[in-house]
Design a protein around this motif. Structure first.
Motif, PDB file in Angstrom:
ATOM      1  N   GLU A   1      14.274  69.645   7.585  1.00  0.00           N
ATOM      2  CA  GLU A   1      13.532  70.536   6.684  1.00  0.00           C
ATOM      3  C   GLU A   1      12.020  70.424   6.852  1.00  0.00           C
TER       4      GLU A   1
ATOM      5  N   GLN B   1      12.623  62.584  14.419  1.00  0.00           N
ATOM      6  CA  GLN B   1      14.078  62.563  14.272  1.00  0.00           C
ATOM      7  C   GLN B   1      14.697  61.967  15.535  1.00  0.00           C
TER       8      GLN B   1
ATOM      9  N   ASN C   1      10.322  62.554   9.664  1.00  0.00           N
ATOM     10  CA  ASN C   1      10.671  63.951   9.926  1.00  0.00           C
ATOM     11  C   ASN C   1      12.129  64.190   9.581  1.00  0.00           C
ATOM     12  N   THR C   2      12.419  65.370   9.062  1.00  0.00           N
ATOM     13  CA  THR C   2      13.788  65.759   8.737  1.00  0.00           C
ATOM     14  C   THR C   2      13.988  67.174   9.276  1.00  0.00           C
TER      15      THR C   2
ATOM     16  N   THR D   1      12.048  75.050   9.272  1.00  0.00           N
ATOM     17  CA  THR D   1      11.374  73.752   9.155  1.00  0.00           C
ATOM     18  C   THR D   1       9.927  73.951   8.711  1.00  0.00           C
TER      19      THR D   1
END
Lengths: 116, 206
Positions: B103, B174, B100-101, B156
């Protein structure tokens, strides 16, 4: 979440992963038969997926058990008549077992298909 | 089998449910024929019920947060990286780690039959196997996330991954803020099962 909670055994917030013991038994049998090479995991997923699609409203492990029955018969491990006969034997054994005693298949039970 | 749909106590014993009888019939025949070992069945059940749980996965995530080389390995070959810390998959099972980021938020579903990365997450939760989750996660992932109490920032994107018998996904959430200097062991405590399916986020430090 507190750090003191971390070392406890994992719990499932949404309830037990197995609702009843038979579900765990059915789960374990499929995994072990796959380990033994009786069927591949793709074959299993296909059979289970077909059972779920056939009866989408059925509970998950009901489909799981139906898939297991189907696959062991398709692979020739157990015949349908053998399986149905054994279900009757267990039913008779359970009904004849007093409460609090383990249910065992008695060797003195009449052979399947006779004396019923 | 009982015909009246419920069990009476007026027999000497008690009737088992039809489904329990079917399981006992299968198990006793498979044991007699030597296809399964009853002791091995018990060990497996106990392992999945109590020992594995999602903690193996949490250790993988915490290691990825604290060890950039391991994170790289996980990105390139999650099966090997996860096996290296002792969590071997079932044969033929290929693991893919989804990071996960800010974005992109990843979320995992199995629309076929609930394939799930057991070696790292234990047994799937009840809702993972439910028809509503399996269909709605694909069609309206944000609504499903909201029901899990997760609201993502506007920018996101949500990406939904469909597991198969061959490919299992592990979401790497994250790392929460305020955890600088934490050990991998401490961090593992923040990694919830749902955060590794993508229906949750890692917990924030208390």
């Amino acid at each position: 979440m507190k750090l003191s909670d971390l070392d406890s055994l994992p719990k499932d917030e949404s309830g037990p992963v197995f609702a009843e013991p038979w579900e765990a038994q059915a789960f374990a049998m499929a995994v072990k038969l796959n380990d033994a090479g009786v069927f591949t995991w793709s074959e299993w997923a296909e059979t289970l997926g077909a059972e779920i699609r056939a009866e989408p409203d059925r509970a998950y492990y009901d489909s799981w058990l139906a898939a297991l029955e189907r696959l062991v018969e398709a692979k020739g491990l157990i015949s349908t008549s053998e399986r149905l006969g054994r279900i009757q034997d267990w039913d008779a054994a359970a009904r004849a077992t007093p409460h609090g005693k383990p249910i065992e298949l008695s060797r003195s039970l009449p052979a399947r298909g006779t004396a019923r | 089998m009982p015909h009246d749909g419920h069990d009476h106590d007026d027999d000497a014993g008690a009737a088992l449910s039809p489904v329990a009888l079917r399981v006992k019939a299968l198990e006793s025949l498979l044991v007699e024929k030597g296809y399964v070992d009853p002791a091995a069945l018990d060990v497996l059940i106990e392992t999945y019920e109590t020992l594995i749980g999602p903690r193996n996965g949490a250790r993988v995530v915490a290691r990825a947060w604290t060890d950039p080389d391991f994170a790289d390995w996980l990105r390139r070959d999650a099966t090997a990286a996860i096996t290296s810390i002792g969590y071997a998959g079932r044969q033929g099972e290929h693991m893919v780690a989804l990071f996960n980021t800010p974005e992109t938020h990843n979320m995992v579903v199995c629309t076929l039959c609930s394939c799930y990365p057991w070696p790292v997450l234990g047994l799937p939760p009840v809702w993972y196997k439910s028809m509503p989750y399996r269909s709605r996660a694909v069609m309206e992932p944000r609504a499903v996330l909201a029901e899990f109490g997760v609201t993502l920032p506007e920018g996101t994107a949500v990406r939904v991954w469909d597991s198969t018998a061959e490919v299992r996904y592990l979401v790497i959430p994250q790392r929460p803020g305020g955890t600088e200097g934490w050990s991998a062991e401490q961090l593992a405590g923040l990694v919830t099962r749902d955060s590794m399916i993508g229906t949750g986020l890692a917990s924030s430090p208390a």
